[in-house]
Structures are given as structure tokens and as C-alpha cells.
Design a protein around this motif. Structure first.
Motif, PDB file in Angstrom:
ATOM      1  N   LYS A 151      18.152  54.969  28.090  1.00  0.00           N
ATOM      2  CA  LYS A 151      18.585  53.962  29.063  1.00  0.00           C
ATOM      3  C   LYS A 151      18.034  52.574  28.689  1.00  0.00           C
ATOM      4  O   LYS A 151      18.771  51.605  28.621  1.00  0.00           O
ATOM      5  CB  LYS A 151      18.084  54.334  30.474  1.00  0.00           C
ATOM      6  CG  LYS A 151      18.571  55.655  31.012  1.00  0.00           C
ATOM      7  CD  LYS A 151      19.858  55.637  31.768  1.00  0.00           C
ATOM      8  CE  LYS A 151      19.988  54.755  32.936  1.00  0.00           C
ATOM      9  NZ  LYS A 151      20.803  55.292  34.020  1.00  0.00           N
ATOM     10  N   TYR A 152      16.729  52.512  28.469  1.00  0.00           N
ATOM     11  CA  TYR A 152      16.074  51.211  28.281  1.00  0.00           C
ATOM     12  C   TYR A 152      16.598  50.464  27.052  1.00  0.00           C
ATOM     13  O   TYR A 152      16.752  49.246  27.062  1.00  0.00           O
ATOM     14  CB  TYR A 152      14.554  51.409  28.177  1.00  0.00           C
ATOM     15  CG  TYR A 152      13.794  50.114  28.028  1.00  0.00           C
ATOM     16  CD1 TYR A 152      13.639  49.260  29.120  1.00  0.00           C
ATOM     17  CD2 TYR A 152      13.266  49.723  26.800  1.00  0.00           C
ATOM     18  CE1 TYR A 152      12.962  48.059  28.990  1.00  0.00           C
ATOM     19  CE2 TYR A 152      12.588  48.531  26.662  1.00  0.00           C
ATOM     20  CZ  TYR A 152      12.442  47.696  27.752  1.00  0.00           C
ATOM     21  OH  TYR A 152      11.773  46.508  27.627  1.00  0.00           O
ATOM     22  N   VAL A 209      12.076  48.852  15.349  1.00  0.00           N
ATOM     23  CA  VAL A 209      11.310  50.093  15.484  1.00  0.00           C
ATOM     24  C   VAL A 209      10.501  49.946  16.769  1.00  0.00           C
ATOM     25  O   VAL A 209       9.782  48.952  16.938  1.00  0.00           O
ATOM     26  CB  VAL A 209      10.364  50.340  14.295  1.00  0.00           C
ATOM     27  CG1 VAL A 209       9.513  51.586  14.531  1.00  0.00           C
ATOM     28  CG2 VAL A 209      11.161  50.510  13.011  1.00  0.00           C
ATOM     29  N   ALA A 210      10.651  50.884  17.680  1.00  0.00           N
ATOM     30  CA  ALA A 210      10.049  50.729  19.003  1.00  0.00           C
ATOM     31  C   ALA A 210       9.388  52.031  19.437  1.00  0.00           C
ATOM     32  O   ALA A 210       9.455  53.048  18.727  1.00  0.00           O
ATOM     33  CB  ALA A 210      11.125  50.334  20.003  1.00  0.00           C
ATOM     34  N   GLY A 211       8.766  52.005  20.586  1.00  0.00           N
ATOM     35  CA  GLY A 211       8.167  53.214  21.143  1.00  0.00           C
ATOM     36  C   GLY A 211       8.540  53.343  22.608  1.00  0.00           C
ATOM     37  O   GLY A 211       9.119  52.425  23.202  1.00  0.00           O
ATOM     38  N   SER A 212       8.204  54.478  23.183  1.00  0.00           N
ATOM     39  CA  SER A 212       8.460  54.681  24.604  1.00  0.00           C
ATOM     40  C   SER A 212       7.581  55.828  25.081  1.00  0.00           C
ATOM     41  O   SER A 212       7.368  56.799  24.353  1.00  0.00           O
ATOM     42  CB  SER A 212       9.942  55.011  24.818  1.00  0.00           C
ATOM     43  OG  SER A 212      10.265  55.037  26.191  1.00  0.00           O
ATOM     44  N   CYS A 213       7.058  55.684  26.288  1.00  0.00           N
ATOM     45  CA  CYS A 213       6.156  56.713  26.831  1.00  0.00           C
ATOM     46  C   CYS A 213       6.708  57.253  28.155  1.00  0.00           C
ATOM     47  O   CYS A 213       6.829  56.485  29.122  1.00  0.00           O
ATOM     48  CB  CYS A 213       4.773  56.105  27.043  1.00  0.00           C
ATOM     49  SG  CYS A 213       3.549  57.322  27.499  1.00  0.00           S
ATOM     50  N   THR A 214       7.054  58.484  28.202  1.00  0.00           N
ATOM     51  CA  THR A 214       7.638  59.168  29.374  1.00  0.00           C
ATOM     52  C   THR A 214       8.480  58.197  30.206  1.00  0.00           C
ATOM     53  O   THR A 214       9.463  57.665  29.713  1.00  0.00           O
ATOM     54  CB  THR A 214       6.565  59.891  30.223  1.00  0.00           C
ATOM     55  OG1 THR A 214       5.617  58.965  30.736  1.00  0.00           O
ATOM     56  CG2 THR A 214       5.851  60.933  29.390  1.00  0.00           C
ATOM     57  N   THR A 225      10.990  61.702  28.735  1.00  0.00           N
ATOM     58  CA  THR A 225      10.606  61.001  27.499  1.00  0.00           C
ATOM     59  C   THR A 225      11.826  60.666  26.636  1.00  0.00           C
ATOM     60  O   THR A 225      11.799  59.707  25.869  1.00  0.00           O
ATOM     61  CB  THR A 225       9.585  61.845  26.703  1.00  0.00           C
ATOM     62  OG1 THR A 225       8.453  62.060  27.540  1.00  0.00           O
ATOM     63  CG2 THR A 225       9.143  61.162  25.439  1.00  0.00           C
ATOM     64  N   VAL A 226      12.891  61.440  26.763  1.00  0.00           N
ATOM     65  CA  VAL A 226      14.097  61.115  25.991  1.00  0.00           C
ATOM     66  C   VAL A 226      15.114  60.337  26.832  1.00  0.00           C
ATOM     67  O   VAL A 226      15.842  59.485  26.316  1.00  0.00           O
ATOM     68  CB  VAL A 226      14.739  62.389  25.377  1.00  0.00           C
ATOM     69  CG1 VAL A 226      13.768  63.017  24.383  1.00  0.00           C
ATOM     70  CG2 VAL A 226      15.143  63.402  26.432  1.00  0.00           C
TER      71      VAL A 226
END
Ligand code: NAP
Ligand code: ZN
Ligand code: ZN
Length: 363
Positions: free
Chosen positions: A177-178, A299-304, A171-172
Motif C-alpha cells: 500500500k505505502y 531501495v527501501a524498508g518497511s516494518c510490520t 509486513t507484506v
């Protein structure tokens, strides 16, 4: 009439489940499917406790919990059986399963190894298989999963301290990377020094970044700097410190599990900086628009992360000696561990010693 969890499938299984929104876990007998041609069955040895487990057992995410709920999506163990078509692993190998156990395998995300973003994604716990039966997670003695969702652990890696890589680690790792933050010289803020946060510090340092921990707990300062290797520590309620750090960060990973203001975090970013939200508080956060526009900030999100990237992350962790700092607990301690996790009283991940302590709790 629907079959009971104990009768649904041919393989007997045993774990601990929450039965209602009190979130209290207790022994639970259920069943798992037989090992299919593409399946890997393994004996669970350790399972990490993610804060998502706590959100789920207490039904904190808008009524999304289905009981009985066997949590656990950081499970590792040893392969006991493989299906006839399995190529990735063999009996005796050290393996693990993270947050996902199924997806459509034909959509754009699946084609790009991003199963976690598939609209038909199936979670390891608190979700439904395509046959309508509930998925039960890693607070249990066995697991059966399609080999696509099996992560192989190199022999030299300690399994107990590596279990948390399967959720907290990826998750981190994935957003670093992305979002272009996994580069030497970048200044990365890590908000919340818990399970996710302490691994964020380790991965960001391994990528060569300068890391600032942003925390509510002054008691974590020395550990952050001396033990985890952070470059600086910002106490989030100290206005002077926060003021002095404004406009200095390229990216921030926000791992906070409760509602909080993101305005001070946006202010810490340089122009074009990225705030990536990873924590999943019970209530929505307020989005301050003006400071975003003025600095062209994101402001963004990320899931695993996808399965391919999880394997890449585990191999990277093995190469750089990255494991979680854990407190290993017996199964029967789990309810106390949940109470302590709710108070932030853990350095930095509880891991349940399933292999040595679960069987003794069988009624
Ligand atoms: P954790 O170990 O409990 O860590 C969360 C940290 O947040 C705490 O240690 C604390 O750090 C800080 N914090 C807690 N309450 C706070 C508050 N009211 N205000 C400010 N800071 C606060 O939890 P975790 O397992 O790392 O998980 C963190 C969050 O990420 C959870 O919401 C979890 O559900 C979510 N999660 C998301 C994903 C994803 O795919 N995006 C994956 C796994 C988990 P300090 O003491 O340093 O302030
Ligand atoms: Zn998790
Ligand atoms: Zn798909």
C-alpha cells in the motif's frame, strides 16, 4: 534484589522460553500484570512462528536478545477479561496481538497511527515495559495488552490460519500500500516463498497485481503457480530466466532471512521501480549504487504496520478469504519446528496449537 519473573505481577502465566543463545525452548513459569482499566486479557489459542522468533532466540541480531525469552508475536485467542474503559471488545470476542504492545501515543508517528515507528515502541516479545519488566510473547497461555494493541477478528475467520496475518500478513500488506504497489496491473516480485512471501503473493493477487515469485527452491514452483496463484516463477540461480526478466517489475518485496545479493533484484526492476527489504538478515547487505542511479530506482524498508492498518488488513483478508497456509503443531514440537524453519522446511507457516497442547507440558 529484582523479583523473579514468576513474582513480578499478580497473574500466574505459563509458556515456553529460550534461556540462552542455543535458542532451545522449554517450559517457563512467569507472571502477567492485572487487567488495567484500558487492558484486555485473553486466553491464547494459537501462535504463529515467525522467522524473527528464530533470529531472536538465537540472538542473531547483534546482541539484542534478553533471556528468558518467550517468543511469539502472532497470537490469537478469546477475551477473558476487559478493563472498565475498554470499548473495542468484550469477553468472548476473538482477538489477537501482533508485534507491538506499547508506544508513547504522542509523537508524530503515534499521532498518525504508526505506533511501530515510535521511538518508544515496545515489542510484544524480547522488549521491556515502561516498568522495566520484560515483555513475554505468545508462546504462552495468557496475554494482557492495552486495547490499542488488540486486533478484533471477525467471527467468520479461522483463527489458527489467521494468526500469521498479525506479523507476516501486515509486513507484506503495508509496503504494497505505502509504496503504491497495491494496484491492478502492477508487476510485483516476491523474493523468498516462506511465511511472509506466500502471504505477499495472496495479497498482491487480491490487489490485482501480476505476481512473480523469485525463489531458490524449484520444489515450490508448482505450488506457487497452481496453489498460491502466482503468474510466474523465477528460479533465482537460473541466469537465463533472470536475464529474461530484467527491467520488468514495478516493485519487489524481498523477504529473505539470510544474507544475499540484491544486485540481481535491482536489475529486475523497471526504471523508478522499488525494492522493499523486509527480511532482516544477521549481516548487512551490500548496496550497489550505480544500477540504482541509472534507473532512478529505490531501495527501501518497511516494518510490520500501525494498529489501524493491521485492523484494515485483517478486515481485507476476511473479505478476500486470505489466510496463511499453516502446519499446526503441538507445543512440544516447537524445537523441531525451529530446526525445520531454519532449513526452509515449512509450507508456509508453523502455528502452535497453544489452547489444546500447552497445558500438558506443565512440569
Ligand atoms: P521464512 O518463512 O523462513 O521465509 C524466508 C524465505 O527466504 C525462505 O522460505 C526462502 O525462500 C528464502 N531464503 C532463506 N534463506 C535464503 C538464502 N540464503 N538465500 C535466498 N533465499 C533464502 O521466514 P519469514 O517468517 O517469512 O521471515 C522472513 C524474514 O523477514 C526474516 O528475516 C524475518 O525476521 C523478517 N521479518 C521482518 C518483518 C518486518 O517487519 N520487516 C516482519 C516479520 C519478519 P525460497 O525457498 O523461496 O528461496
Ligand atoms: Zn514476525
Ligand atoms: Zn510515539
Amino acid at each position: 534484589m529484582a523479583k523473579s519473573p514468576e513474582q513480578e505481577h499478580p497473574k500466574k502465566a505459563f509458556g515456553w522460553a529460550a534461556r540462552d543463545t542455543s535458542g532451545i525452548l522449554s517450559p517457563f513459569k512467569f507472571s502477567r500484570r492485572a487487567t488495567g482499566d484500558d487492558d484486555v486479557t485473553f486466553r491464547v489459542l494459537y501462535c504463529g512462528i515467525c522467522h524473527s522468533d528464530l533470529h531472536m532466540i538465537k540472538n542473531e541480531w547483534g546482541g539484542t536478545s534478553t533471556y528468558p525469552l518467550v517468543p511469539g508475536h502472532e497470537l490469537v485467542g478469546e477475551v477473558t477479561e476487559v478493563g472498565s474503559k475498554v470499548k473495542k471488545v468484550k469477553v468472548g470476542d476473538k482477538v489477537g496481538v501482533g508485534c507491538v504492545v506499547g508506544a508513547c501515543h504522542s509523537c508524530e508517528n503515534c499521532m498518525n497511527d504508526l505506533e511501530v515507528y515510535c521511538p518508544k515502541m515496545i515489542l510484544t516479545d524480547n522488549s521491556f515495559y515502561s516498568d522495566g519488566t520484560l515483555t513475554y510473547g505468545g508462546y504462552s497461555d495468557t496475554m494482557v495488552a492495552n486495547e490499542r494493541y488488540i486486533i478484533h477478528f471477525p467471527e467468520n475467520i479461522p483463527l489458527d490460519a489467521s494468526a500469521p496475518l498479525l506479523c507476516a500478513g501486515i509486513t507484506v500488506y503495508s509496503p504494497l500500500k505505502y509504496y503504491g504497489l497495491a494496484e491492478p496491473g502492477k508487476h510485483i516480485g516476491v523474493v523468498g516463498l516462506g511465511g511472509l512471501g506466500h502471504l505477499a503473493v495472496k495479497f498482491a493477487k487480491a490487489f490485482g497485481a501480476k505476481v512473480t515469485v523469485i525463489s531458490t527452491s524449484i520444489s515450490k514452483k508448482d505450488e506457487a503457480l497452481e496453489h498460491l496463484g502466482a503468474d510466474s516463477f523465477l528460479l533465482s540461480r537460473d541466469q537465463e530466466q533472470v536475464q529474461a526478466a530484467k527491467n520488468t517489475m514495478d516493485g519487489i518485496l524481498d523477504t529473505v532471512s539470510a544474507a544475499h545479493s540484491i544486485l540481481p533484484l535491482i536489475d529486475l526492476l523497471k526504471s523508478h521501480g522499488k525494492l522493499v527489504l523486509l527480511g532482516v538478515p544477521e549481516k548487512p547487505l551490500e548496496l550497489p549504487v550505480f544500477p540504482l542511479l541509472m534507473g532512478r530506482k529505490t531501495v527501501a524498508g518497511s516494518c510490520t504496520g500501525g494498529m489501524k492498518e493491521i485492523q484494515e488488513m485483517v478486515d481485507f483478508a476476511a473479505k478476500h478469504n486470505i489466510t496463511a497456509d499453516t502446519e499446526i503443531i503441538p507445543m512440544e514440537y516447537v524445537n523441531t519446528a525451529m530446526e525445520r524453519l531454519a532449513k526452509g522446511d515449512v509450507r508456509y507457516r508453523f502455528v502452535i496449537d497453544i489452547g489444546n497442547t500447552l497445558a500438558a507440558t506443565k512440569p
